[in-house]
Write a protein that holds these residues in place. Structure first.
Motif, short mmCIF file in Angstrom:
data_model
loop_
_atom_site.label_atom_id
_atom_site.label_comp_id
_atom_site.label_asym_id
_atom_site.label_seq_id
_atom_site.Cartn_x
_atom_site.Cartn_y
_atom_site.Cartn_z
N GLN A 1 0.86 -1.18 0.00
CA GLN A 1 0.00 0.00 0.00
C GLN A 1 0.90 1.23 0.00
N VAL A 2 0.59 2.18 -0.89
CA VAL A 2 1.36 3.41 -1.00
C VAL A 2 0.41 4.59 -0.87
N ASN A 3 0.74 5.49 0.02
CA ASN A 3 -0.06 6.71 0.18
C ASN A 3 0.77 7.89 -0.28
N PHE A 4 0.17 8.73 -1.11
CA PHE A 4 0.88 9.92 -1.58
C PHE A 4 -0.12 11.01 -1.90
N ARG A 5 0.39 12.21 -2.02
CA ARG A 5 -0.44 13.38 -2.35
C ARG A 5 -0.29 13.69 -3.83
N MET A 6 -1.35 14.26 -4.40
CA MET A 6 -1.29 14.69 -5.79
C MET A 6 -2.18 15.92 -5.95
N PRO A 7 -1.93 16.71 -6.97
CA PRO A 7 -2.79 17.88 -7.21
C PRO A 7 -4.21 17.42 -7.55
N GLU A 8 -5.17 18.23 -7.15
CA GLU A 8 -6.57 17.88 -7.35
C GLU A 8 -6.90 17.70 -8.83
N ASP A 9 -6.34 18.55 -9.69
CA ASP A 9 -6.65 18.43 -11.12
C ASP A 9 -6.11 17.11 -11.70
N LEU A 10 -4.99 16.62 -11.15
CA LEU A 10 -4.48 15.32 -11.59
C LEU A 10 -5.42 14.21 -11.15
N ARG A 11 -5.89 14.28 -9.92
CA ARG A 11 -6.86 13.30 -9.42
C ARG A 11 -8.09 13.27 -10.31
N ASP A 12 -8.56 14.46 -10.73
CA ASP A 12 -9.73 14.54 -11.60
C ASP A 12 -9.47 13.89 -12.96
N ARG A 13 -8.27 14.07 -13.49
CA ARG A 13 -7.93 13.45 -14.78
C ARG A 13 -7.85 11.93 -14.64
N ILE A 14 -7.29 11.47 -13.53
CA ILE A 14 -7.21 10.02 -13.29
C ILE A 14 -8.62 9.44 -13.14
N LYS A 15 -9.47 10.15 -12.42
CA LYS A 15 -10.85 9.69 -12.23
C LYS A 15 -11.57 9.58 -13.57
N ALA A 16 -11.39 10.59 -14.44
CA ALA A 16 -12.04 10.57 -15.76
C ALA A 16 -11.51 9.41 -16.60
N ALA A 17 -10.19 9.18 -16.56
CA ALA A 17 -9.60 8.07 -17.33
C ALA A 17 -10.11 6.73 -16.80
N ALA A 18 -10.21 6.62 -15.46
CA ALA A 18 -10.70 5.37 -14.86
C ALA A 18 -12.13 5.09 -15.30
N HIS B 1 -12.22 3.85 -18.81
CA HIS B 1 -11.73 2.47 -18.95
C HIS B 1 -12.51 1.48 -18.08
N ASN B 2 -13.58 1.96 -17.45
CA ASN B 2 -14.43 1.10 -16.60
C ASN B 2 -13.63 0.37 -15.51
N ARG B 3 -12.82 1.14 -14.79
CA ARG B 3 -12.07 0.55 -13.68
C ARG B 3 -11.92 1.58 -12.56
N SER B 4 -11.47 1.12 -11.43
CA SER B 4 -11.29 2.00 -10.28
C SER B 4 -10.10 2.94 -10.53
N MET B 5 -10.05 4.00 -9.73
CA MET B 5 -8.90 4.90 -9.84
C MET B 5 -7.62 4.16 -9.50
N ASN B 6 -7.67 3.30 -8.49
CA ASN B 6 -6.49 2.52 -8.13
C ASN B 6 -6.02 1.68 -9.31
N ALA B 7 -6.95 0.98 -9.95
CA ALA B 7 -6.59 0.14 -11.10
C ALA B 7 -6.04 0.99 -12.24
N GLU B 8 -6.59 2.18 -12.43
CA GLU B 8 -6.10 3.10 -13.47
C GLU B 8 -4.67 3.52 -13.18
N ILE B 9 -4.40 3.87 -11.93
CA ILE B 9 -3.04 4.30 -11.55
C ILE B 9 -2.06 3.14 -11.72
N VAL B 10 -2.44 1.95 -11.26
CA VAL B 10 -1.55 0.78 -11.37
C VAL B 10 -1.29 0.45 -12.85
N ALA B 11 -2.33 0.49 -13.68
CA ALA B 11 -2.16 0.19 -15.11
C ALA B 11 -1.23 1.21 -15.78
#
Length: 123
Positions: free
Chosen positions: A11-28, A31-41
């Motif tokens: 398990q890794v905890n880290f901070r990121m800018p809110e706009d990056l989180r929003d882009r990851i959420k949109a990509a996830a 791709h029909n997957r969780s944000m975690n799965a998107e980040i790992v992929a």
């Protein structure tokens, strides 16, 4: 992407800018997957495992050795120049090694090609 057992995950905890989180959420979502799965992929694509495709390497080296039987001194010089270029490119990789061809035999060394001193043509 195959699921990794939780016993093999960290398990890794880290901070990121809110706009990056929003882009990851949109990509996830796209791709029909969780944000975690998107980040790992995304990280797995950026940082692939280190391995060598032994079959592809064997085919390349076989083709290389067969094509390096020189008919004359000019071809031999061209072959040496080509191998020099290959070794120069290999030396710039993350895991450099050296290729040497001698009498149709290919040798691989797990280190970069040593720098050869420049010829002194002034003599």
């Amino acid at each position: 992407m195959a699921k990794t057992p939780s016993s093999e995950q960290v398990q890794v905890n880290f901070r990121m800018p809110e706009d990056l989180r929003d882009r990851i959420k949109a990509a996830a979502e796209q791709h029909n997957r969780s944000m975690n799965a998107e980040i790992v992929a995304t990280l797995a694509e950026k940082y692939p495992p280190k391995f060598i495709d032994a079959e592809a390497l064997a085919e390349f080296l076989n083709g290389l050795s067969c094509s390096f039987i020189a008919e004359n001194d000019e071809e031999a010089a061209e072959n040496r120049e080509y191998i020099s270029k290959v070794n120069d490119l290999l030396s710039k990789t993350k895991h450099p090694f050296t290729v040497e061809i001698d009498m149709g035999m290919i040798k691989l060394y797990p280190y970069p090609t040593p720098m050869k001193p420049a010829k002194d043509d002034s003599k």
